[in-house]
Write an enzyme that holds these catalytic residues in place. Structure first.
Site, short mmCIF file in Angstrom:
data_model
loop_
_atom_site.label_atom_id
_atom_site.label_comp_id
_atom_site.label_asym_id
_atom_site.label_seq_id
_atom_site.Cartn_x
_atom_site.Cartn_y
_atom_site.Cartn_z
N GLY A 46 63.31 -79.75 -69.47
CA GLY A 46 62.88 -81.00 -68.86
C GLY A 46 62.06 -80.71 -67.62
O GLY A 46 62.12 -79.59 -67.08
N GLN A 51 58.76 -82.47 -59.35
CA GLN A 51 58.79 -81.00 -59.28
C GLN A 51 57.40 -80.36 -59.24
O GLN A 51 57.27 -79.21 -58.83
CB GLN A 51 59.56 -80.43 -60.50
CG GLN A 51 61.04 -80.76 -60.47
CD GLN A 51 61.74 -80.27 -61.71
OE1 GLN A 51 61.70 -80.94 -62.74
NE2 GLN A 51 62.35 -79.11 -61.66
N CYS A 91 68.12 -75.47 -62.92
CA CYS A 91 66.95 -76.28 -62.54
C CYS A 91 65.79 -75.34 -62.24
O CYS A 91 65.97 -74.34 -61.54
CB CYS A 91 67.27 -77.12 -61.31
SG CYS A 91 65.89 -78.16 -60.78
N LEU A 92 64.63 -75.69 -62.75
CA LEU A 92 63.44 -74.86 -62.50
C LEU A 92 63.09 -74.83 -61.02
O LEU A 92 62.42 -73.90 -60.56
CB LEU A 92 62.25 -75.37 -63.33
CG LEU A 92 62.44 -75.29 -64.85
CD1 LEU A 92 61.30 -75.99 -65.57
CD2 LEU A 92 62.54 -73.83 -65.29
N HIS A 133 69.50 -85.67 -65.09
CA HIS A 133 69.03 -84.63 -64.16
C HIS A 133 67.58 -84.93 -63.74
O HIS A 133 67.25 -84.86 -62.54
CB HIS A 133 69.14 -83.26 -64.87
CG HIS A 133 68.58 -82.09 -64.13
ND1 HIS A 133 69.36 -81.03 -63.71
CD2 HIS A 133 67.31 -81.76 -63.77
CE1 HIS A 133 68.59 -80.14 -63.10
NE2 HIS A 133 67.34 -80.56 -63.13
N GLU A 134 66.71 -85.29 -64.70
CA GLU A 134 65.30 -85.58 -64.38
C GLU A 134 65.18 -86.87 -63.57
O GLU A 134 64.35 -86.95 -62.66
CB GLU A 134 64.46 -85.69 -65.66
CG GLU A 134 64.48 -84.49 -66.59
CD GLU A 134 64.33 -83.16 -65.91
OE1 GLU A 134 63.73 -83.09 -64.83
OE2 GLU A 134 64.83 -82.17 -66.45
N HIS A 137 65.73 -86.20 -60.00
CA HIS A 137 64.54 -85.64 -59.34
C HIS A 137 63.62 -86.76 -58.84
O HIS A 137 63.07 -86.67 -57.74
CB HIS A 137 63.74 -84.76 -60.30
CG HIS A 137 64.23 -83.36 -60.44
ND1 HIS A 137 64.32 -82.49 -59.37
CD2 HIS A 137 64.61 -82.64 -61.52
CE1 HIS A 137 64.76 -81.31 -59.81
NE2 HIS A 137 64.95 -81.38 -61.11
O1 GNR Z 1 65.49 -76.22 -68.07
C1 GNR Z 1 66.43 -76.87 -67.62
N1 GNR Z 1 67.67 -76.69 -68.14
C2 GNR Z 1 68.75 -77.52 -67.84
C3 GNR Z 1 70.01 -77.08 -68.23
C4 GNR Z 1 71.11 -77.86 -67.99
C5 GNR Z 1 70.98 -79.07 -67.35
C6 GNR Z 1 69.75 -79.51 -66.94
C7 GNR Z 1 68.63 -78.74 -67.19
S1 GNR Z 1 67.07 -79.32 -66.71
C8 GNR Z 1 66.23 -77.79 -66.49
C9 GNR Z 1 64.76 -78.03 -66.19
C10 GNR Z 1 64.63 -78.76 -64.89
O2 GNR Z 1 64.82 -78.26 -63.81
N2 GNR Z 1 64.33 -80.02 -64.94
O3 GNR Z 1 64.24 -80.74 -63.81
NI NI Z 2 65.52 -79.80 -62.38
#
Ligand code: GNR
Ligand code: NI
Length: 173
Positions: A46, A51, A91-92, A133-134, A137
């Site tokens: 995601g 980001q 999270c990236l 999660h997104e 952000h």
């Molecule tokens: O790549 C991602 N893997 C992930 C694994 C578990 C819960 C959430 C994520 S999102 C993350 C990519 C990211 O940072 N998206 O904002």
């Molecule tokens: Ni993230």
């Protein structure tokens, strides 16, 4: 297509609250395509516009193994949430850090597609985790915010150290 630079914690720009998308034009389509390319290359499941330092309510995701199920959600809203699940998140924008986070188990989301058409999506499991999660952000929130302040400080130091070690060292005679 172009790969975009991903902001990393504790960059203050990750704390920006994104504004609703009002213009559905070629520029928005290009942004979504670039975000998908950036997400697949990372690799991640995601990516939120926040980001990549674009503060508009847009996110992309693909939780499929084959990377053949891309979703683009514009102006997403959670209509209904139920149950709970705990998932070990990463999270990236917080590279190399993984921690358990509790979120809703099942959600119903209303969003717009890249053309501006409204649609609804029901999600559970990893897809539901990723959407939540997104969406965090887009509100300037990171998964490490669910950790204790002490753990968050440990994360900040660990990333700082990793970045110092990644710096090119000055040549010594
Ligand atoms: O790549 C991602 N893997 C992930 C694994 C578990 C819960 C959430 C994520 S999102 C993350 C990519 C990211 O940072 N998206 O904002
Ligand atoms: Ni993230």
């Amino acid at each position: 297509m172009a790969k975009l630079e991903i902001l990393e914690f504790p960059d203050r720009r990750l704390r920006t609250k994104a504004q609703p998308v009002t213009v559905f034009d070629a520029h928005l389509k290009q942004l979504a395509a670039d975000m998908l390319e950036t997400m697949y290359a990372a690799p991640g499941i995601g990516l939120a516009a926040t980001q990549v330092d674009v503060h508009q309510r847009l996110l992309v995701l693909d939780v499929s193994e084959e990377h053949d199920a891309p979703h683009v959600l514009v102006n997403p809203e959670i209509l209904h949430a139920e149950g709970h699940q705990v998932y070990q998140e990463g999270c990236l924008s917080v590279p190399g850090i993984f921690a358990d986070v509790e979120r809703a188990g099942k959600i119903r989301v209303r969003a717009q597609d890249i053309e501006g058409a409204h649609f609804e999506l029901e999600a559970e499991g990893l897809l539901a985790v990723c959407i939540q999660h997104e969406m965090d952000h887009l509100n300037g929130k990171l998964f490490v915010d669910y950790l204790s302040p002490l753990k968050r400080e440990m994360v900040r130091r660990k990333l700082e150290k990793a970045r110092r070690q990644a710096e090119p060292q000055a040549a010594t005679a």
